[in-house]
Design a protein around this motif. Structure first.
Motif, PDB file in Angstrom:
ATOM      1  N   SER A  17      -0.448  -1.136  17.038  1.00 32.20           N
ATOM      2  CA  SER A  17      -1.527  -2.104  17.295  1.00 32.20           C
ATOM      3  C   SER A  17      -2.862  -1.392  17.453  1.00 32.20           C
ATOM      4  O   SER A  17      -3.906  -1.895  17.004  1.00 32.20           O
ATOM      5  CB  SER A  17      -1.210  -2.938  18.534  1.00 32.20           C
ATOM      6  OG  SER A  17      -1.080  -2.117  19.686  1.00 32.20           O
ATOM      7  N   ALA A  18      -2.843  -0.197  18.066  1.00 31.85           N
ATOM      8  CA  ALA A  18      -4.083   0.591  18.186  1.00 31.85           C
ATOM      9  C   ALA A  18      -4.548   1.057  16.817  1.00 31.85           C
ATOM     10  O   ALA A  18      -5.763   1.103  16.534  1.00 31.85           O
ATOM     11  CB  ALA A  18      -3.848   1.788  19.106  1.00 31.85           C
ATOM     12  N   ALA A  19      -3.597   1.419  15.960  1.00 28.67           N
ATOM     13  CA  ALA A  19      -3.958   1.833  14.598  1.00 28.67           C
ATOM     14  C   ALA A  19      -4.596   0.676  13.840  1.00 28.67           C
ATOM     15  O   ALA A  19      -5.619   0.854  13.158  1.00 28.67           O
ATOM     16  CB  ALA A  19      -2.714   2.332  13.868  1.00 28.67           C
ATOM     17  N   GLY A  73      -3.738   0.344   8.217  1.00 31.29           N
ATOM     18  CA  GLY A  73      -2.606  -0.524   7.922  1.00 31.29           C
ATOM     19  C   GLY A  73      -1.533   0.254   7.190  1.00 31.29           C
ATOM     20  O   GLY A  73      -1.818   1.272   6.552  1.00 31.29           O
ATOM     21  N   MET A  74      -0.282  -0.198   7.303  1.00 30.25           N
ATOM     22  CA  MET A  74       0.810   0.516   6.644  1.00 30.25           C
ATOM     23  C   MET A  74       1.792  -0.484   6.040  1.00 30.25           C
ATOM     24  O   MET A  74       2.209  -1.437   6.702  1.00 30.25           O
ATOM     25  CB  MET A  74       1.542   1.432   7.630  1.00 30.25           C
ATOM     26  CG  MET A  74       2.585   2.318   6.980  1.00 30.25           C
ATOM     27  SD  MET A  74       3.153   3.636   8.106  1.00 30.25           S
ATOM     28  CE  MET A  74       4.243   4.557   7.005  1.00 30.25           C
ATOM     29  N   LYS A 109      -9.199 -17.556   4.641  1.00 27.37           N
ATOM     30  CA  LYS A 109      -9.389 -16.108   4.597  1.00 27.37           C
ATOM     31  C   LYS A 109      -8.345 -15.448   3.705  1.00 27.37           C
ATOM     32  O   LYS A 109      -8.667 -14.562   2.898  1.00 27.37           O
ATOM     33  CB  LYS A 109      -9.337 -15.517   6.008  1.00 27.37           C
ATOM     34  CG  LYS A 109      -9.574 -14.007   6.042  1.00 27.37           C
ATOM     35  CD  LYS A 109      -9.607 -13.482   7.475  1.00 27.37           C
ATOM     36  CE  LYS A 109      -9.799 -11.957   7.482  1.00 27.37           C
ATOM     37  NZ  LYS A 109      -9.845 -11.409   8.866  1.00 27.37           N
ATOM     38  N   VAL A 110      -7.071 -15.880   3.828  1.00 23.73           N
ATOM     39  CA  VAL A 110      -6.000 -15.308   3.016  1.00 23.73           C
ATOM     40  C   VAL A 110      -6.245 -15.603   1.543  1.00 23.73           C
ATOM     41  O   VAL A 110      -6.103 -14.729   0.682  1.00 23.73           O
ATOM     42  CB  VAL A 110      -4.628 -15.848   3.472  1.00 23.73           C
ATOM     43  CG1 VAL A 110      -3.535 -15.414   2.495  1.00 23.73           C
ATOM     44  CG2 VAL A 110      -4.316 -15.349   4.874  1.00 23.73           C
ATOM     45  N   ARG A 161      -6.009  -8.078   8.340  1.00 17.18           N
ATOM     46  CA  ARG A 161      -6.353  -7.439   9.617  1.00 17.18           C
ATOM     47  C   ARG A 161      -7.496  -6.433   9.440  1.00 17.18           C
ATOM     48  O   ARG A 161      -7.725  -5.594  10.298  1.00 17.18           O
ATOM     49  CB  ARG A 161      -5.117  -6.759  10.203  1.00 17.18           C
ATOM     50  CG  ARG A 161      -4.092  -7.755  10.720  1.00 17.18           C
ATOM     51  CD  ARG A 161      -2.694  -7.176  10.795  1.00 17.18           C
ATOM     52  NE  ARG A 161      -1.759  -8.104  11.424  1.00 17.18           N
ATOM     53  CZ  ARG A 161      -1.265  -9.195  10.829  1.00 17.18           C
ATOM     54  NH1 ARG A 161      -1.620  -9.487   9.589  1.00 17.18           N
ATOM     55  NH2 ARG A 161      -0.428  -9.989  11.473  1.00 17.18           N
ATOM     56  N   ASP A 162      -8.200  -6.542   8.307  1.00 13.27           N
ATOM     57  CA  ASP A 162      -9.404  -5.742   8.027  1.00 13.27           C
ATOM     58  C   ASP A 162      -9.115  -4.259   7.931  1.00 13.27           C
ATOM     59  O   ASP A 162      -9.906  -3.419   8.396  1.00 13.27           O
ATOM     60  CB  ASP A 162     -10.487  -6.008   9.086  1.00 13.27           C
ATOM     61  CG  ASP A 162     -10.883  -7.472   9.149  1.00 13.27           C
ATOM     62  OD1 ASP A 162     -10.989  -8.096   8.076  1.00 13.27           O
ATOM     63  OD2 ASP A 162     -11.059  -7.991  10.258  1.00 13.27           O
TER      64      ASP A 162
END
Length: 530
Positions: free
Chosen positions: A86-88, A94-95, A132-133, A169-170
């Motif tokens: 969540s911090a990443a 993103g992964m 947005k999606v 999630r930008d």
């Protein structure tokens, strides 16, 4: 048009990511050893290396799954501490994992926004989220039906959902782990187009892959890791496939020759009108017919989930066919005459399953114990009979490990701590110890590095040369084309036709994998060239 940035601007912009002296240990295992390199913003960066080289560990520290023991990570020139995924994500990382993290029963839209919806329930105020999606889909050409459940979508479309989930999630940095392992050639081309579009907008793409040709095709720069250390970071246009492979394994790696004599042996596998229905009565294999001769490799190509797993399961005696006939040497299998894995093995058939950890090994056991699975009645292993003599079995296991280059050759080491490549070499060595006439092998190099791939391929070709009949199932099209004498392509459980070796064409096979019959695919490619 090629757009270049002024040199002064390039010098002023810090790298998107810097690893500085990063070290990570797991007990006595040094997974990352003082790793230092940088990744420029707006580029596609490849990470390659053998199994156990430290690729996944390094990316896991960037995504907050592991905390480094030493060193630091910098994003855009600033040192950061990333203690959780969540911090990443909050920092724009993103992964997309090799095995997607999606909820089957939810819709594609719900999967994209779950975890970031704020205070409202998923069934509520989603109109702004939908907008947005949709905008992200249109911007990058990542089309999929928002209201379809994940379980109803093909695997290639599910991957688009994962990518959109990160972009929603930008994410400015996107890590992709083996992203093409479940895609057709055309889907791979489409994915690479998305990568280039993202990079052109300044986003940074990190590609972890075993497929060196893909690194050469799509990346700007590449980093090679070996035994936890960074060997080199270099522009991709300065390396070749051969030089990358040599840097990965520390020696020259050979390619398989196209020259081979045609098969002359008798038919050892004969399948006629084979059909399989699962417990829900869904047809997974539909009227399949083929044969395999001694001294021949028949490759089964197709996107994962098109009936290959069920086919192997029927041939190995794990499930019974719903209709049709299987002939394995002298063993006949029909719906009214089912068989079992014990009977199949006793008929001279070896089976290397697609998922070695679920169906080929017992993770809690040692290499010694796993090396004799299924050999209890074979009479091949000294010390394994009415009385078990572990010292003799250990000696046999050690010899097997040395013969098949399993590292380290320690029979008492838990199998779960071996790399994927070494686990696979042990399974293959165990099955070949039976001196089988028929070899069923699924995904022989899944998750395996290039050094182990070379070893496995040469062993399979040696078995072919010895007159064995080999049925090879793999989602790696290059592997199927390299090894096979003939290729049968499956789509939705049906055969799209067969190709002889002199007819192999990646474009034709790609169309067949997407549902075109053999002659139609050949005509489409031939017409396109005309």
């Amino acid at each position: 048009m090629l757009i270049t940035k002024p040199e002064s601007i390039l010098q002023a912009v810090p790298p998107a990511i810097e690893f500085i002296g990063l070290t990570k240990k797991f007990g006595s295992l040094l997974a990352n050893d003082n790793v230092s390199f940088a990744i420029s913003a707006g580029t596609i960066h490849g990470i390659v290396g053998e199994n156990g080289a430290g690729k996944s560990t390094l990316m896991s520290t960037l995504f907050g799954l592991y905390k480094p023991d030493a060193g630091e990570i910098r994003l855009n020139g600033k040192a950061v501490s990333i203690r959780s995924p969540s911090a990443a994500i909050q920092r724009g990382v993103g992964m997309v994992h090799q095995h997607f993290v999606l909820v089957d029963r939810l819709t594609a839209l719900q999967n994209v926004i779950v975890g970031s919806e704020g205070r409202f329930w998923l069934g509520g105020k989603t109109s702004a989220c939908r907008e947005k999606v949709t905008a992200i889909q249109q911007r990058y050409g990542l089309a999929f039906p928002l209201d379809a459940t994940i379980r109803s979508l093909p695997v290639g479309v599910q991957q688009r959902v994962e990518i959109v989930k990160s972009l929603y999630r930008d994410a400015e940095i996107l890590i992709l782990d083996e992203p093409t392992s479940v895609l057709t050639p055309d889907e791979v081309k489409g994915l690479f187009h998305v990568f280039r579009s993202l990079a052109a907008e300044g986003k940074t793409i990190i590609l972890i892959t075993h497929k060196l040709q893909e690194v050469l095709d799509v990346t700007d720069n590449v980093t090679v890791l070996r035994q936890g250390r960074c060997i080199v970071t270099t522009p991709t246009n300065s390396v070749t496939r051969a030089s990358l492979a040599e840097m990965m394994v520390g020696r020259k790696v050979g390619r398989i020759s196209d020259a081979r004599a045609p098969a002359t042996g008798d038919v050892k596998i004969d399948v006629r009108d084979l059909t399989f229905r699962d417990p829900s009565e869904t047809v997974r294999v539909n009227g399949l017919s083929f044969d395999v001769h001694g001294g021949e490799i028949l490759g089964i190509a197709g996107v994962s989930g098109n009936g290959q797993t069920e086919l192997l399961s029927m041939l190995a005696g794990l499930v019974s066919p719903s209709d049709g006939n299987i002939q394995l040497g002298s063993l006949t299998v029909t719906p009214s005459q089912p068989t079992s894995p014990i009977k199949v093995r006793a008929s001279g058939v070896a089976h290397v399953p697609e998922d070695r950890l679920r169906h080929g090994l017992v993770p809690k056991w040692s290499a010694l114990e796993n090396s004799v699975l299924g050999l209890q009645r074979s009479g091949k292993v000294a010390g394994l009979g009415n009385w078990i003599v572990r010292s003799k079995i250990a000696e046999w296991c050690r010899e097997l490990m040395i013969a098949h280059d399993v590292r380290p050759p320690d029979p008492h080491r838990p199998i779960r701590v071996f790399s994927g490549g070494n686990q696979q070499k042990l399974v293959i060595g165990r099955e070949l110890a039976l001196d089988p006439e028929i070899i069923l092998i699924g995904q022989p190099t899944r998750g395996v590095d290039i050094g182990a791939i070379e070893s496995i391929h040469r062993k399979l070709l040696a078995q072919r040369q010895a007159g064995k009949a080999i049925l090879l199932v793999s989602v790696e099209l290059e592997e199927v084309m390299d090894l096979s004498d003939r290729i049968l392509v499956m789509f939705e459980g049906r055969s799209m036709g067969e190709l002889n070796r002199d007819e192999f064409d990646e474009r034709v096979i790609g169309l067949m994998m997407a549902g075109s019959q053999r002659d139609s695919a050949i005509e489409q490619i031939g017409g396109g060239e005309g």
